[in-house]
Scaffold this motif. Structure first.
Motif, short mmCIF file in Angstrom:
data_model
loop_
_atom_site.label_atom_id
_atom_site.label_comp_id
_atom_site.label_asym_id
_atom_site.label_seq_id
_atom_site.Cartn_x
_atom_site.Cartn_y
_atom_site.Cartn_z
N HIS A 1 23.38 -19.42 54.05
CA HIS A 1 24.73 -19.88 53.70
C HIS A 1 24.83 -20.16 52.20
CE1 HIS A 1 28.20 -22.39 53.13
NE2 HIS A 1 27.40 -23.35 52.67
N CYS B 1 27.71 -19.57 49.52
CA CYS B 1 28.59 -20.74 49.54
C CYS B 1 29.59 -20.64 48.38
CB CYS B 1 27.76 -22.02 49.40
SG CYS B 1 28.77 -23.51 49.38
N PHE C 1 26.36 -28.25 48.44
CA PHE C 1 27.49 -27.83 47.61
C PHE C 1 28.82 -28.15 48.30
CE2 PHE C 1 24.20 -24.56 46.46
CZ PHE C 1 23.89 -25.15 45.25
N CYS C 2 28.95 -27.71 49.56
CA CYS C 2 30.26 -27.83 50.22
C CYS C 2 30.28 -28.92 51.28
CB CYS C 2 30.67 -26.49 50.82
SG CYS C 2 29.60 -25.95 52.17
N CYS D 1 25.29 -28.73 53.75
CA CYS D 1 25.04 -27.97 52.51
C CYS D 1 25.34 -28.91 51.35
CB CYS D 1 25.97 -26.76 52.49
SG CYS D 1 26.16 -26.02 50.87
ZN LIG Z 1 28.01 -24.64 51.22
#
Ligand SMILES: [Zn+2]
Ligand SMILES: [Zn+2]
Length: 310
Positions: free
Chosen positions: A164, A168, A151-152, A149
């Motif tokens: 997700h 998230c 973002f994370c 991902c």
């Molecule tokens: Zn994420």
């Protein structure tokens, strides 16, 4: 966060696994494409993905996590981080919050994900080893079925990534990217580096077996770079560039079905493979031997020019 909480957080939920499995199976049946296992990039054959050790009667709370700082695997990485790396800035920031609080867990989870992401990138670069996803599945999937991902940085089943990203915890406000799978695939190291301009063009492709092959085929990427230098800034030419790269990749995939020695486009650019190329073009464009006509003549024509440019 307690050690038990850390493990529970990382364990797979059976509902999510089942949904993702159905989505992948449905997509394969719908598109009539081969499974990823069959078209798996040669370079990733040595890469495995860690599966759940659960048995039908017992849930096994074991998961490998990698330390961001010493890059070694630990069963209880949060405990390790707090004991051995409390002097690191990010750990100190997390521990400044009350232990067990949401913010402390959130920051530690970010560090854990980053540790696993660095490990997964080094496995992909070395083309050997075991990748660690966020949620372990109980069935076998290939390394190409997982993406981080953006973002994370946690690895998820690629077909589950959009779901997700809606929840998230590290996602900033605002819309998420289109073609999320292709965009996230650029977080993993590429076999052949590309310019930022070509990367933007590739990001608009649908992430399927053809796009994955485009990204791993040096000669096709070189053609893409050349086309980008010529017309890359003109919006209307971008779709044409993507189509040309995808057509050539499809040609390689069809040629590989006819001749197992063909792996990359460079294997076809030789007089010895002329008949293989001819047979592959005929197969791709629906050539009818009785009428001597192509079902898709425009593709046949384009496939005459593109290999010559290469
Ligand atoms: Zn994420
Ligand atoms: Zn460490």
């Amino acid at each position: 966060m307690s050690e038990e909480e850390e493990d529970i957080d990382d364990e797979p939920t059976e509902v999510d696994d089942e949904v993702a499995k159905k989505v992948i199976t449905k997509k394969v049946v719908k598109t009539g494409m081969k499974t990823d296992e069959n078209v798996l990039e040669c370079s990733l054959k040595g890469v495995k993905v860690k599966m759940s050790s659960n048995t039908p009667h017992k849930r096994v709370y074991y998961k490998k996590n990698y330390c961001l700082y010493c890059e070694k695997p630990f069963g209880k990485v949060t405990r390790h981080l707090m004991r051995k790396h409390q002097d690191e800035v990010d750990i100190a920031k997390a521990l400044a919050h009350k232990q067990g609080s949401t913010m402390c867990s959130f920051l530690l989870s970010k560090i854990r994900n980053k540790g696993k992401y660095i490990h997964n990138c080094s496995v992909k670069s070395a083309r050997q080893g075991q990748m660690v996803p966020k949620r372990q599945t109980t069935y076998l999937l290939s390394a190409t079925d997982f993406l981080p991902c953006y973002f994370c940085l946690a690895m998820y089943i690629r077909t589950d990534l959009w779901r997700h990203q809606r929840r998230c915890k590290l996602r900033p406000d605002g819309p998420v990217k289109r073609k999320v799978q292709t965009y996230c695939s650029f977080l993993l190291p590429m076999d052949h580096p590309v310019s930022d301009g070509l990367k933007k063009i590739l990001e608009d492709m649908t992430y399927d077996a053809v796009t994955r092959r485009v990204k791993s085929n040096q000669l096709i990427l070189s053609l893409g770079e050349r086309m980008f230098l010529k017309n890359g800034e003109v919006g209307c030419h971008r779709a044409d560039m993507r189509n040309k790269m995808r057509e050539l990749t499809r040609l390689v995939l069809v040629a590989r079905d006819l001749d197992k020695d063909t792996v990359f486009l460079k294997d076809l650019i030789t007089p010895a493979k002329f008949n293989t190329v001819l047979a592959a073009v005929k197969k791709m464009t629906g050539f009818d031997h009785l009428t001597n006509r192509f079902a898709v003549p425009s593709t046949a024509l384009k496939l005459r020019h593109s290999p010559m440019k290469v």
